[in-house]
Design an enzyme around this catalytic site. Structure first.
Site, PDB file in Angstrom:
ATOM      1  N   LYS A   1       4.173   8.655  -2.882  1.00 15.11           N
ATOM      2  CA  LYS A   1       3.603   9.982  -2.912  1.00 15.11           C
ATOM      3  C   LYS A   1       2.171   9.998  -2.380  1.00 15.11           C
ATOM      4  O   LYS A   1       1.659  11.039  -1.977  1.00 15.11           O
ATOM      5  CB  LYS A   1       3.537  10.493  -4.375  1.00 15.11           C
ATOM      6  CG  LYS A   1       4.831  10.585  -5.084  1.00 15.11           C
ATOM      7  CD  LYS A   1       4.538  11.006  -6.561  1.00 15.11           C
ATOM      8  CE  LYS A   1       5.742  10.837  -7.440  1.00 15.11           C
ATOM      9  NZ  LYS A   1       5.395  11.105  -8.855  1.00 15.11           N
ATOM     10  N   GLY A   2       1.521   8.851  -2.439  1.00 19.75           N
ATOM     11  CA  GLY A   2       0.068   8.766  -2.261  1.00 19.75           C
ATOM     12  C   GLY A   2      -0.522   9.383  -1.010  1.00 19.75           C
ATOM     13  O   GLY A   2      -1.676   9.795  -1.006  1.00 19.75           O
TER      14      GLY A   2
ATOM     15  N   GLU B   1      -0.425   6.035   5.550  1.00 21.23           N
ATOM     16  CA  GLU B   1      -0.539   5.473   4.195  1.00 21.23           C
ATOM     17  C   GLU B   1      -1.837   5.898   3.533  1.00 21.23           C
ATOM     18  O   GLU B   1      -2.849   6.115   4.209  1.00 21.23           O
ATOM     19  CB  GLU B   1      -0.530   3.933   4.286  1.00 21.23           C
ATOM     20  CG  GLU B   1       0.815   3.290   3.990  1.00 21.23           C
ATOM     21  CD  GLU B   1       1.177   3.288   2.500  1.00 21.23           C
ATOM     22  OE1 GLU B   1       0.703   4.164   1.752  1.00 21.23           O
ATOM     23  OE2 GLU B   1       1.935   2.409   2.100  1.00 21.23           O
ATOM     24  N   ASP B   2      -1.811   5.978   2.222  1.00 23.98           N
ATOM     25  CA  ASP B   2      -3.043   6.223   1.483  1.00 23.98           C
ATOM     26  C   ASP B   2      -3.909   4.968   1.440  1.00 23.98           C
ATOM     27  O   ASP B   2      -5.101   5.005   1.680  1.00 23.98           O
ATOM     28  CB  ASP B   2      -2.738   6.710   0.057  1.00 23.98           C
ATOM     29  CG  ASP B   2      -1.748   5.811  -0.695  1.00 23.98           C
ATOM     30  OD1 ASP B   2      -1.170   4.875  -0.094  1.00 23.98           O
ATOM     31  OD2 ASP B   2      -1.538   6.050  -1.902  1.00 23.98           O
TER      32      ASP B   2
ATOM     33  N   ASP C   1      -3.170  -2.479   0.343  1.00 27.08           N
ATOM     34  CA  ASP C   1      -3.757  -3.403  -0.630  1.00 27.08           C
ATOM     35  C   ASP C   1      -3.334  -4.821  -0.228  1.00 27.08           C
ATOM     36  O   ASP C   1      -3.953  -5.430   0.638  1.00 27.08           O
ATOM     37  CB  ASP C   1      -3.255  -2.964  -2.022  1.00 27.08           C
ATOM     38  CG  ASP C   1      -3.830  -3.764  -3.179  1.00 27.08           C
ATOM     39  OD1 ASP C   1      -4.547  -4.740  -2.948  1.00 27.08           O
ATOM     40  OD2 ASP C   1      -3.541  -3.413  -4.345  1.00 27.08           O
TER      41      ASP C   1
ATOM     42  N   VAL D   1      -8.639   2.555  -7.105  1.00 25.43           N
ATOM     43  CA  VAL D   1      -9.181   3.862  -6.736  1.00 25.43           C
ATOM     44  C   VAL D   1      -8.165   4.975  -6.983  1.00 25.43           C
ATOM     45  O   VAL D   1      -6.953   4.751  -6.915  1.00 25.43           O
ATOM     46  CB  VAL D   1      -9.666   3.898  -5.268  1.00 25.43           C
ATOM     47  CG1 VAL D   1     -10.895   3.028  -5.071  1.00 25.43           C
ATOM     48  CG2 VAL D   1      -8.566   3.471  -4.304  1.00 25.43           C
TER      49      VAL D   1
ATOM     50  N   ASP E   1      -3.284   7.609  -7.303  1.00 25.27           N
ATOM     51  CA  ASP E   1      -3.225   7.790  -8.757  1.00 25.27           C
ATOM     52  C   ASP E   1      -3.412   6.481  -9.513  1.00 25.27           C
ATOM     53  O   ASP E   1      -3.315   5.398  -8.945  1.00 25.27           O
ATOM     54  CB  ASP E   1      -1.853   8.356  -9.149  1.00 25.27           C
ATOM     55  CG  ASP E   1      -0.763   7.296  -9.004  1.00 25.27           C
ATOM     56  OD1 ASP E   1      -0.651   6.696  -7.926  1.00 25.27           O
ATOM     57  OD2 ASP E   1      -0.048   7.042  -9.990  1.00 25.27           O
TER      58      ASP E   1
ATOM     59  N   ARG F   1      -4.464  12.143  -9.294  1.00 29.06           N
ATOM     60  CA  ARG F   1      -3.980  12.228  -7.918  1.00 29.06           C
ATOM     61  C   ARG F   1      -4.630  13.371  -7.132  1.00 29.06           C
ATOM     62  O   ARG F   1      -4.841  13.271  -5.933  1.00 29.06           O
ATOM     63  CB  ARG F   1      -2.462  12.439  -7.938  1.00 29.06           C
ATOM     64  CG  ARG F   1      -1.740  11.758  -6.808  1.00 29.06           C
ATOM     65  CD  ARG F   1      -0.277  12.116  -6.830  1.00 29.06           C
ATOM     66  NE  ARG F   1       0.584  11.149  -7.489  1.00 29.06           N
ATOM     67  CZ  ARG F   1       0.867   9.936  -7.020  1.00 29.06           C
ATOM     68  NH1 ARG F   1       0.324   9.510  -5.900  1.00 29.06           N
ATOM     69  NH2 ARG F   1       1.688   9.138  -7.666  1.00 29.06           N
TER      70      ARG F   1
HETATM   71  P1  IMP Z   1       0.367  -3.035  -1.182  1.00 25.16           P
HETATM   72  O1  IMP Z   1      -0.188  -4.008  -2.179  1.00 25.16           O
HETATM   73  O2  IMP Z   1      -0.419  -3.070   0.110  1.00 25.16           O
HETATM   74  O3  IMP Z   1       1.836  -3.255  -0.986  1.00 25.16           O
HETATM   75  O4  IMP Z   1       0.167  -1.592  -1.793  1.00 25.16           O
HETATM   76  C1  IMP Z   1       1.111  -1.096  -2.659  1.00 25.16           C
HETATM   77  C2  IMP Z   1       0.854   0.292  -3.108  1.00 25.16           C
HETATM   78  O5  IMP Z   1       0.089   0.183  -4.298  1.00 25.16           O
HETATM   79  C3  IMP Z   1       0.064   1.250  -2.233  1.00 25.16           C
HETATM   80  O6  IMP Z   1       0.824   1.929  -1.272  1.00 25.16           O
HETATM   81  C4  IMP Z   1      -0.420   2.235  -3.274  1.00 25.16           C
HETATM   82  O7  IMP Z   1       0.593   3.173  -3.555  1.00 25.16           O
HETATM   83  C5  IMP Z   1      -0.646   1.347  -4.455  1.00 25.16           C
HETATM   84  N1  IMP Z   1      -2.062   1.000  -4.596  1.00 25.16           N
HETATM   85  C6  IMP Z   1      -2.679  -0.151  -4.248  1.00 25.16           C
HETATM   86  N2  IMP Z   1      -3.968  -0.129  -4.585  1.00 25.16           N
HETATM   87  C7  IMP Z   1      -4.183   1.087  -5.150  1.00 25.16           C
HETATM   88  C8  IMP Z   1      -5.343   1.730  -5.713  1.00 25.16           C
HETATM   89  O8  IMP Z   1      -6.458   1.204  -5.770  1.00 25.16           O
HETATM   90  N3  IMP Z   1      -5.140   2.986  -6.205  1.00 25.16           N
HETATM   91  C9  IMP Z   1      -3.941   3.619  -6.176  1.00 25.16           C
HETATM   92  N4  IMP Z   1      -2.851   3.063  -5.660  1.00 25.16           N
HETATM   93  C10 IMP Z   1      -2.969   1.804  -5.158  1.00 25.16           C
HETATM   94 MG    MG Z   2       1.174   4.112  -1.133  1.00 26.63          MG
END
Ligand code: IMP
Ligand code: MG
Length: 175
Positions: A41-42, A97-98, A101, A151, A157, A163
């Site tokens: 959703k982000g 993407e939002d 990480d 964040v 969220d 959110r």
């Molecule tokens: P990834 O670790 O790059 O696979 O990120 C996984 C997902 O975790 C992201 O798409 C976000 O939805 C969520 N996410 C990672 N870090 C944050 C944060 O600091 N705040 C909110 N959502 C996060």
């Molecule tokens: Mg995301």
């Protein structure tokens, strides 16, 4: 949990989104329709603002994924919740993407979308936690690099909270 501490203001987000839109519009000029794929959703707020500032023809699709386990302590395993509905074969796609990480989600998404045989795939993320990278994945457009902190706001969220906060703030999940 306390009120999120300001990290990136509404004004700074607005300016950076405008810059990204200008860059993307110039890179895709003369390439025909660009399919923006928002990751639910982000990305919904970022996608809404970015897409409205583009000056090139564009269409909107959504894809939904979820990480196994609790979002702040995930293992890197990603599951497809909803695939894109429209046909993206031979079309230029931009993943929106939002936040990136560890990179596991983006890497997984690229794999899913490649199976639809688009003309090209690029990725745009508003936020990037560069120090948290666990997999090598290329990101073509980055709004802001941030540190390794949680964040919220502008679509992001913590357990569905904050959110729709208009700015990006940091929270300490263990409060
Ligand atoms: P990834 O670790 O790059 O696979 O990120 C996984 C997902 O975790 C992201 O798409 C976000 O939805 C969520 N996410 C990672 N870090 C944050 C944060 O600091 N705040 C909110 N959502 C996060
Ligand atoms: Mg995301």
């Amino acid at each position: 949990m306390d009120k999120p501490a300001l990290l990136i203001s509404e004004e700074d987000i607005r300016k950076r989104v405008a810059e990204l839109a200008e860059q993307i519009s110039s890179d895709y000029a003369d390439k025909g329709d660009l399919v923006l794929i928002g990751v639910l959703k982000g990305s919904f707020i970022f996608l809404a603002d970015l897409s409205r500032r583009l000056t090139i023809p564009r269409t909107i699709e959504f894809i939904a994924v979820s990480s196994y386990g609790h979002a702040s302590a995930h293992t890197g395993a990603v599951r497809l919740v909803m695939d894109v509905r429209g046909n993206i074969e031979n079309r230029h796609v931009l993943i929106v993407e939002d936040i990136v990480d560890t990179g596991h989600t983006l890497k997984y998404l690229i794999g899913v979308l490649e199976s639809h045989r688009p003309a090209s795939i690029r990725a745009c993320t508003l936020l990037h936690k560069a120090e948290a990278a666990e997999v090598d994945v290329s990101i073509d457009y980055v709004g802001f690099g941030i540190g390794n902190e949680w964040v919220v706001g502008y679509g992001l969220d913590f357990a569905e909270r904050d959110r729709t906060l208009p700015y990006i703030g940091t929270v300490t999940p263990d409060d």
